[in-house]
Design a protein around this motif. Structure first.
Motif, short mmCIF file in Angstrom:
data_model
loop_
_atom_site.label_atom_id
_atom_site.label_comp_id
_atom_site.label_asym_id
_atom_site.label_seq_id
_atom_site.Cartn_x
_atom_site.Cartn_y
_atom_site.Cartn_z
N HIS A 1 0.32 -3.81 6.71
CA HIS A 1 1.24 -4.63 5.95
C HIS A 1 2.22 -5.33 6.87
O HIS A 1 2.52 -4.85 7.97
N TYR B 1 -1.92 1.24 4.42
CA TYR B 1 -2.29 -0.16 4.46
C TYR B 1 -1.69 -0.89 5.67
O TYR B 1 -0.62 -0.55 6.16
N THR C 1 -2.87 -5.78 3.46
CA THR C 1 -2.34 -6.07 2.12
C THR C 1 -2.42 -7.56 1.82
O THR C 1 -2.64 -8.39 2.71
#
Length: 320
Positions: free
Chosen positions: A95, A93, A224
């Motif tokens: 992030h 992800y 995210t």
């Protein structure tokens, strides 16, 4: 050095460079590279600041264009993407814990790599999320950066199933209740060219996919909830008139008129309230101006050449 930067068949590493890692804020390991300009005398250094889900390799063509004109290029991968430290080890992800970490990493890069190891004067050329970081940090850069070029600045979100307001509320709640490390979408493979939001140039699109196919460790997944929450807060702050009046660095805004990611109207509104900025629209271009067709990309590169001092093109051609 070959293990730090990655070549593919149609994307060789530019010559005359050095690369390594520096320690970002809170101990993150951040990959960087510096490419020396051609010619005996440097015209200055471009600090090339990437967008989300990008890496140094994606900019090899643009780096060669800039160095061929006598400019040095200094660039790095944001924490959480490219070959810099990932922030969620078990997931791909995109992030960030704090948006301020991006800003502090850029400042550290300037202090620890650009200032000691490159050539004055310094310019920023930043794309998308990189443009947002640069815009946010700009009031603190007045004595270091001569000029900025911001392409497709990520100051608002378009083209989503949910409105920006809904995304803001949901991402804030998810972060507040401990779900900030999760995404709202399932991960998918490499995108198809048809209907993509980034570029109308099939060859450059295919080249960039090949980079990720051969070096999947450079790829980043969906953002995210906390990445969205932090980024959306900064989007609202940088559009505020009080923030814009504190920026004194001459700035060129390049807006892609067919960009389905960043609303053209919001970039236009930013330009009207941004005294230090001038806006140029690239008609028909999608989000990634440096990856567009030769005709569209050429307009963006010509505008940059005309704006950054040391070019053979006079600024008067742009009316700046």
């Amino acid at each position: 050095m070959d293990s730090i930067l990655h070549a593919t068949t149609d994307n060789p590493v530019p010559d005359n460079h050095f690369a390594g890692f520096f320690e970002g804020t809170r101990g993150a390991k951040v990959r960087y590279a510096v490419f020396r300009g051609k010619g005996a005398k440097a015209k200055g250094t471009v600090i090339l600041v990437h967008g989300r889900n990008e890496s140094i390799e994606k900019y090899f063509e643009t780096i060669r264009d800039l160095t061929s004109r006598g400019l040095w290029v200094a660039t790095f991968d944001w924490r959480g993407q490219g070959a810099s430290d990932r922030l969620i080890a078990s997931k791909p992800y995109g992030h960030i814990r704090r948006f301020a970490d991006y800003e502090e990493d850029l400042l550290r890069f300037i202090d620890r790599v650009v200032l000691p190891d490159t050539r004055l004067p310094f310019f920023i050329v930043a794309h998308s999320t990189g443009a947002l970081v640069s815009l946010s940090l700009a009031p603190r850069l007045a004595n270091r950066i001569e000029r900025m070029v911001l392409t497709s600045p990520f100051i608002a979100i378009a083209g989503q199933v949910m409105s920006q307001r809904s995304i803001t509320v949901i991402s804030r709640l998810a972060s507040l209740f401990g779900f900030g490390g999760r995404t709202f979408r399932r991960e998918a493979g490499l995108p198809a060219f048809e209907g993509n939001a980034l570029t109308s140039d099939r060859a450059r699109f295919t080249r960039n996919c090949a980079i990720l196919r051969e070096h999947p460790e450079l790829a980043v997944g969906h953002p995210t909830a906390n990445w969205l929450n932090e980024t959306l807060k900064v989007m609202a702050r940088v559009r505020n008139q009080d923030h814009l009046t504190r920026i004194h660095i001459p700035t060129l805004l390049l807006c892609a008129t067919a960009d389905p990611i960043v609303p053209r109207s919001v970039v236009g509104s930013l330009a009207r309230n941004f005294r230090a900025a001038r806006l140029i629209e690239i008609d028909g271009a999608r989000h990634e101006l440096f990856q567009e067709t030769d005709r569209l990309r050429g307009q963006a590169m010509a505008a940059i050449e005309a704006f950054i001092p040391g070019s053979d093109i006079e600024e008067s051609e742009l009316g700046l």
